[in-house]
Scaffold this active site. Structure first.
Site, PDB file in Angstrom:
ATOM      1  N   TYR A   1      33.691  37.395  29.565  1.00  0.00           N
ATOM      2  CA  TYR A   1      34.776  36.507  30.011  1.00  0.00           C
ATOM      3  C   TYR A   1      36.119  37.203  30.222  1.00  0.00           C
ATOM      4  CZ  TYR A   1      31.408  33.753  27.199  1.00  0.00           C
ATOM      5  OH  TYR A   1      30.278  33.247  26.604  1.00  0.00           O
ATOM      6  N   HIS A   2      36.111  38.371  30.839  1.00  0.00           N
ATOM      7  CA  HIS A   2      37.361  39.097  31.072  1.00  0.00           C
ATOM      8  C   HIS A   2      37.562  39.465  32.550  1.00  0.00           C
ATOM      9  CE1 HIS A   2      36.996  40.658  26.634  1.00  0.00           C
ATOM     10  NE2 HIS A   2      37.431  39.407  26.693  1.00  0.00           N
ATOM     11  N   PRO A   3      37.421  38.522  33.485  1.00  0.00           N
ATOM     12  CA  PRO A   3      37.618  38.879  34.896  1.00  0.00           C
ATOM     13  C   PRO A   3      39.089  39.148  35.214  1.00  0.00           C
ATOM     14  CG  PRO A   3      37.323  36.514  34.696  1.00  0.00           C
ATOM     15  CD  PRO A   3      37.078  37.086  33.330  1.00  0.00           C
TER      16      PRO A   3
END
Length: 540
Positions: free
Chosen positions: A472-474
């Site tokens: 979850y780190h775009p």
């Protein structure tokens, strides 16, 4: 139902997530500014947001997230990966695991070297400090006067302590502060919590700012496009209360919708790659080929154990008394198991492919978490999540239609660079070494993922292709840098190129991924942006 009568503001902020909430609070500190903060999602009233242990169930609450999915990933057996992003006040900071990590100085030097002048470590550290209300007080690295509360966990599982103790087994240090002088090693994470509750950007920055007469907050309001007149962003068109509404911005429109929705909204507004916009029958206002490009994310791999001991957080008859006691303790003291973020411990390490900096990160969970928490996992166990911090693979975001609420083409291209495959394999081997430590022997555990039969590089890579997920780190889809660089979308002041009155302020402007969780850095970006905007617009 909200009735919006005022339609003109100095600043309109799109997105009330980590960046947007921060920006709204800081700009509205100046009583001369009128600020409108627009959030597509709902208010942050769910108790699962505020009780840290509720993290385990948030992915099931579909009304709190965008529930994006990637395109089929060629290097991951053509799987579509779940990409949850917050659609609620506080954005993804209302859904994340609350780990407070900044990355390292070299991360920001890379930004500066890539053309993002003024974003080197010496320039950004004061804004990390400004944002922070550190439990242990102010120091060279920390602040105690900010809005974002950073605390030690009030409860940790014995398995998490075993993980930290395992540092000695693999010749690593035990780290007390991952945001201090040295972060190579294992330890307990500090978390964005206050009084045992989640401290999202909404709680940190908006809880007091909401009372200001110069700040208007709209929820369940979906911005459809940015209005551009004669090369200037003059307002937004949004959908609220089943009606279309136009709001005017006297000074600036500030886009804080994140690495997915910020490029989407730019393209819907005619700001993006000319050929792609033409394919969607959108007239090009400014041809910006880099919008939606440079997409990066951390790909997560899990080494999972099941154990006979019921010490972990698990679903079993034996655990019922523990949960009853935990509910009582949390209700009256805000302590105990329900104050845990579950991802209590972790750390940073080096594979044989690392340079000077650590190239992998661990998140240890004393639990079995399946499908992002969307399905029940019966029984007890623990797992070590590991990700490569500096992937070389690059992807893109593209429109599939000009419907503002339509699906998007999300193409991270995970593992498309062969170096990423090598680091991922090495990362799994490193994680296995840690979980083989003597400290875990009393729990009578067995490895279920990848499984004892998976040993060769080819077998491990096949496991990764079949099981890895986003952590979850775009970032990166509205890249910041030199205005003359064709790979950038915004300049070093976050202004959209070829436009006036429009900035992007969120994780999408990061030129490259930092070495860690991205929430703290996103808040830092908004803190610095607020100062840049105030300096430009405040009266003398």
């Amino acid at each position: 139902m909200q009735t919006q009568t005022k339609t003109q503001f100095d600043f309109i902020i799109i997105g009330a997530g980590s960046a947007g909430a921060t920006l709204a609070a800081r700009l509205s500190e100046n009583p001369e500014f009128s600020v409108c903060l627009i959030e597509a999602g709902v208010k942050d009233t769910s108790p699962f947001i505020h009780i840290p242990f509720g993290l385990a169930f948030l992915a099931r609450l579909t009304h709190l997230g965008w529930s994006h999915n990637t395109a089929p990933q060629q290097e991951l057996n053509n799987r579509r990966l779940f990409w949850p992003r917050g659609k609620v006040l506080g954005g993804s900071s209302s859904l994340n695991a609350m780990c407070y990590i900044r990355g390292v100085a070299q991360d920001y030097q890379r930004w500066s070297d890539a053309g993002a002048k003024g974003w080197d470590w010496q320039s950004v550290l004061p804004y990390f400090i400004k944002s922070e209300k550190q439990q242990h007080g102010a120091s060279e690295y920390h602040g105690d006067a900010g809005y974002l509360c950073v605390d030690d966990l009030r409860h940790t599982n014995p398995l998490s302590q075993s993980f930290v103790n395992a540092a000695e087994h693999v010749d690593l240090a035990q780290v007390k502060d991952f945001n201090g002088a040295e972060h190579h090693g294992l330890g307990f994470y500090q978390v964005t919590q206050i009084n045992g509750q989640r401290c999202s950007s909404a709680k940190a920055y908006l809880s007091n700012a909401m009372a200001r007469s110069n700040l208007t907050i709209l929820t369940q309001a979906h911005v459809e496009k940015i209005i551009v007149e004669q090369g200037r962003a003059t307002g937004v068109q949004l959908h609220i209360n089943k009606k279309t509404l136009l709001l005017k911005a006297n000074k600036e429109v500030l886009l804080c919708a994140g690495a997915i929705n910020s490029p989407q909204l730019l393209m819907l507004s005619g700001l993006g790659p000319k050929e792609h916009l033409a394919d969607q029958s959108i007239a090009t206002i400014v041809d910006l080929p880099a919008v939606g490009q440079n997409l990066q994310d951390h790909l997560d791999v899990l080494v999972q154990y099941r154990c006979k001991s019921n010490v972990s957080y698990g679903l079993s008859l034996a655990a019922i008394p523990t949960y009853v006691k935990a509910a009582y303790t949390y209700t009256f003291k805000h302590k105990g198991m329900l104050s845990s973020n579950i991802a209590e411990a972790g750390g940073f390490d080096k594979t044989e492919f690392a340079g000077e900096e650590c190239d992998i990160q661990y998140h240890f969970l004393p639990a079995i978490l399946q499908d992002h928490g969307r399905s029940n996992a019966l029984g007890h166990g623990y797992g070590l999540h590991v990700c490569a911090l500096y992937p070389q693979s690059r992807g893109e975001i593209r429109l599939l239609s000009k419907d503002p609420q339509g699906e998007l083409h999300i193409e991270p291209r995970y593992l498309s660079h062969p170096d990423d495959q090598k680091v991922a394999i090495a990362a799994v081997r490193k994680a296995r070494e840690i979980l083989a430590a003597e400290d875990f022997k009393p729990y009578q555990a067995r490895e279920v993922l990848p499984g004892a039969e998976v040993q060769t590089d080819a077998q491990i890579l096949a496991f990764i292709r079949a099981n890895s997920q986003s952590i979850y780190h775009p970032v990166g889809t509205c890249k910041m840098g030199l205005a003359e660089d064709p790979t950038t979308v915004v300049d070093e002041n976050l202004k959209v190129k070829g436009m006036s009155g429009l900035r992007v302020v969120d994780a999408s402007v990061m030129p490259s991924l930092i070495g860690g969780n991205t929430n703290a850095a996103t808040i830092m970006i908004a803190e610095r942006a607020a100062d840049l905007i105030k300096q430009e617009h405040s009266s003398a």
